[in-house]
Design an enzyme around this catalytic site. Structure first.
Site, PDB file in Angstrom:
ATOM      1  N   LYS A  39      37.645  63.070  60.239  1.00 37.74           N
ATOM      2  CA  LYS A  39      37.991  61.828  60.934  1.00 37.74           C
ATOM      3  C   LYS A  39      36.949  60.732  60.690  1.00 37.74           C
ATOM      4  CE  LYS A  39      39.730  60.257  65.383  1.00 37.74           C
ATOM      5  NZ  LYS A  39      40.678  59.402  64.732  1.00 37.74           N
ATOM      6  N   GLY A  44      29.533  63.582  62.319  1.00 36.78           N
ATOM      7  CA  GLY A  44      29.376  64.360  61.088  1.00 36.78           C
ATOM      8  C   GLY A  44      29.983  63.671  59.882  1.00 36.78           C
ATOM      9  N   CYS A  45      31.151  63.081  60.079  1.00 34.30           N
ATOM     10  CA  CYS A  45      31.836  62.411  58.973  1.00 34.30           C
ATOM     11  C   CYS A  45      31.086  61.151  58.542  1.00 34.30           C
ATOM     12  CB  CYS A  45      33.271  62.088  59.368  1.00 34.30           C
ATOM     13  SG  CYS A  45      34.226  63.592  59.726  1.00 34.30           S
ATOM     14  N   THR A  46      30.502  60.462  59.504  1.00 32.08           N
ATOM     15  CA  THR A  46      29.706  59.279  59.185  1.00 32.08           C
ATOM     16  C   THR A  46      28.464  59.677  58.399  1.00 32.08           C
ATOM     17  OG1 THR A  46      30.518  58.107  61.135  1.00 32.08           O
ATOM     18  CG2 THR A  46      28.445  57.328  60.171  1.00 32.08           C
ATOM     19  N   ALA A  49      29.464  60.564  54.807  1.00 35.80           N
ATOM     20  CA  ALA A  49      29.763  59.359  54.024  1.00 35.80           C
ATOM     21  C   ALA A  49      28.486  58.593  53.687  1.00 35.80           C
ATOM     22  CB  ALA A  49      30.734  58.467  54.799  1.00 35.80           C
TER      23      ALA A  49
END
Length: 154
Positions: A39, A44-46, A49
């Site tokens: 998401k 974590g995704c940030t 990225a």
């Protein structure tokens, strides 16, 4: 059936944050990192990225494109990229076509509840469109560097 090293990477064309399609087929002849994440704009995704973004120049030097895919909308991708200054190809897979083709739509559980979601996974595709490396169940810290190291030796 899960994908394996040596298999042909499933092709996809998905909308990106910039309003243009992001297509694996258009990158034939180049190495491509395809990373799937659950998401936009979550911790974590940030971090993942941001780690890939920080190594963008090194990936380009290794003749390797990086594509991040999640089931969020193109508008979400645009907002996510702008908020964190990401200069990555972020693809929206709202229909989960690539997510399912790569076998990363799986049953997950949290706090005793089971649900379907994206398993954080990365695939390194070689110049011939074959899967050269797979990282399932990715742990974010240091992952982008590990993928870069593999791309540099491919």
């Amino acid at each position: 059936m899960p994908l394996e090293v040596g298999a042909t990477a499933p092709l996809f064309a998905l909308p990106g944050a910039a309003g243009r399609d992001i297509s694996l087929g258009a990158l034939k002849g180049r190495k491509v990192v395809v990373y799937f994440y659950p998401k936009d704009d979550t911790s974590g995704c940030t971090k993942e990225a941001q780690e890939f973004n920080a190594l963008k120049t090194e990936f380009a030097t290794a003749d390797t494109n990086v594509i991040g895919i999640s089931p969020d909308s193109p508008a979400s991708k645009a907002k996510f990229g702008a908020k964190y200054g990401l200069d990555l190809a972020l693809a929206a897979d709202e229909q989960r076509s690539a997510i399912e083709a790569y076998g990363v739509w799986v049953e997950k559980s949290m706090y005793g509840r089971t649900y379907m979601g994206v398993e954080r996974s990365t695939f390194l595709v070689d110049r011939d469109g074959k899967i050269a490396r797979i990282w399932p169940k990715v742990k974010v810290p240091g992952h982008a560097q590990e993928v870069l190291d593999a791309a540099q030796t491919l």
